[in-house]
Enzyme design. Structure first.
Site, PDB file in Angstrom:
ATOM      1  N   GLY A  43       1.407  25.190  54.491  1.00 38.28           N
ATOM      2  CA  GLY A  43       0.811  23.469  54.260  1.00 38.28           C
ATOM      3  C   GLY A  43      -0.426  23.304  54.789  1.00 38.28           C
ATOM      4  CG  ASP A 101      11.052  16.358  59.012  1.00 37.38           C
ATOM      5  OD1 ASP A 101      11.049  15.584  58.686  1.00 37.38           O
ATOM      6  OD2 ASP A 101      11.607  17.369  58.105  1.00 37.38           O
TER       7      ASP A 101
HETATM    8  P1  IMP Z   1      10.413  20.564  61.171  1.00 39.65           P
HETATM    9  O1  IMP Z   1       9.009  20.087  61.803  1.00 39.65           O
HETATM   10  O2  IMP Z   1      11.172  22.119  61.800  1.00 39.65           O
HETATM   11  O3  IMP Z   1      11.036  19.983  60.547  1.00 39.65           O
HETATM   12  O4  IMP Z   1       9.107  21.293  59.862  1.00 39.65           O
HETATM   13  C1  IMP Z   1       8.080  21.129  59.457  1.00 39.65           C
HETATM   14  C2  IMP Z   1       7.904  21.212  58.316  1.00 39.65           C
HETATM   15  O5  IMP Z   1       8.615  21.163  57.040  1.00 39.65           O
HETATM   16  C3  IMP Z   1       6.851  20.968  57.841  1.00 39.65           C
HETATM   17  O6  IMP Z   1       5.604  21.724  58.095  1.00 39.65           O
HETATM   18  C4  IMP Z   1       6.355  20.756  56.392  1.00 39.65           C
HETATM   19  O7  IMP Z   1       6.483  22.173  55.949  1.00 39.65           O
HETATM   20  C5  IMP Z   1       7.548  20.896  56.272  1.00 39.65           C
HETATM   21  N1  IMP Z   1       7.881  19.493  55.690  1.00 39.65           N
HETATM   22  C6  IMP Z   1       8.408  18.148  55.959  1.00 39.65           C
HETATM   23  N2  IMP Z   1       8.159  16.948  56.016  1.00 39.65           N
HETATM   24  C7  IMP Z   1       7.667  17.426  54.974  1.00 39.65           C
HETATM   25  C8  IMP Z   1       7.248  15.668  54.241  1.00 39.65           C
HETATM   26  O8  IMP Z   1       7.675  14.879  53.992  1.00 39.65           O
HETATM   27  N3  IMP Z   1       7.232  16.976  53.061  1.00 39.65           N
HETATM   28  C9  IMP Z   1       6.512  17.787  52.621  1.00 39.65           C
HETATM   29  N4  IMP Z   1       6.612  18.987  53.521  1.00 39.65           N
HETATM   30  C10 IMP Z   1       8.077  18.450  54.731  1.00 39.65           C
HETATM   31 MG    MG Z   2       4.638  23.557  56.741  1.00 43.31          MG
END
Ligand code: IMP
Ligand code: MG
Length: 177
Positions: A43, A101
């Site tokens: 991403g 996130d």
């Molecule tokens: P986390 O912080 O471990 O939950 O993971 C973050 C990852 O979740 C990011 O690098 C994205 O790949 C994915 N992600 C989280 N929120 C979104 C969103 O709103 N759109 C698209 N991908 C998301």
């Molecule tokens: Mg990611």
């Protein structure tokens, strides 16, 4: 044009302007230092490409691919699928990420990389959703702090689609229900 897309919340110009500001800040903070930019595939590559071209520093770029085992909050849940190609001991590191996130990905990655004894380690994320955080991790540089909505475009996907949109839109709300 894109049937799964909702409202556009950041235009191409808004994103470009904010990235210029972050690039200037990083250029000033890392002036005279050897910097290693670590990118979590996939991403963050769109952000990386625009951000690095706004930065006036000596930087190398390395890539890492990680996955989380399920969605458990337990420690040690990160698996490195593709490791960095170069050692980072004694180097100044910035992890470039698309969005923070729940924070688990960055929390465990940071922990794993700190064991390699970098001189410093900071996080730069284009988007931050603080309301969803499950662990104590925060970006040191943030593009935009956003509410709890699923966004697509500018590298971010929904089922691997929409990474190529040049703007950020919310996903049509009914698709997440
Ligand atoms: P986390 O912080 O471990 O939950 O993971 C973050 C990852 O979740 C990011 O690098 C994205 O790949 C994915 N992600 C989280 N929120 C979104 C969103 O709103 N759109 C698209 N991908 C998301
Ligand atoms: Mg990611």
């Amino acid at each position: 044009m894109h049937p799964e897309q909702g409202e556009v919340i950041y235009t191409e110009a808004q994103i470009r302007n904010r990235i210029k500001e972050i690039g200037a800040q990083l250029s000033s903070d890392y002036q005279g230092k050897d910097l290693v930019i670590i990118v979590i595939l996939r991403g963050a590559v769109v952000f990386l490409a625009d951000l690095t071209r706004c930065m006036d520093v000596n930087a190398t770029i390395d890539f890492i691919v990680v996955t989380r085992y399920g969605y458990s909050d337990k420690p040690g849940q990160l698996k490195i699928l593709k490791d960095l190609d170069y050692p980072i001991e004694g180097k100044h590191i910035i992890i470039v990420e698309d969005i923070v996130d729940e924070g688990l990905t960055l929390y465990y990655l940071k922990e794993a990389l700190l064991l390699r004894k970098p001189a410093s380690l900071k996080i730069c994320a284009l988007f931050d959703k603080p309301a969803r955080r499950k662990v104590n991790v925060a970006p040191d540089y943030t593009g935009f702090s956003i509410p709890d909505r699923f966004i697509i475009g500018y590298g971010l996907d929904y089922k691997q689609k929409y990474r190529n949109l040049p703007y950020i839109a919310v996903l049509r709300e009914d698709l997440l229900q």
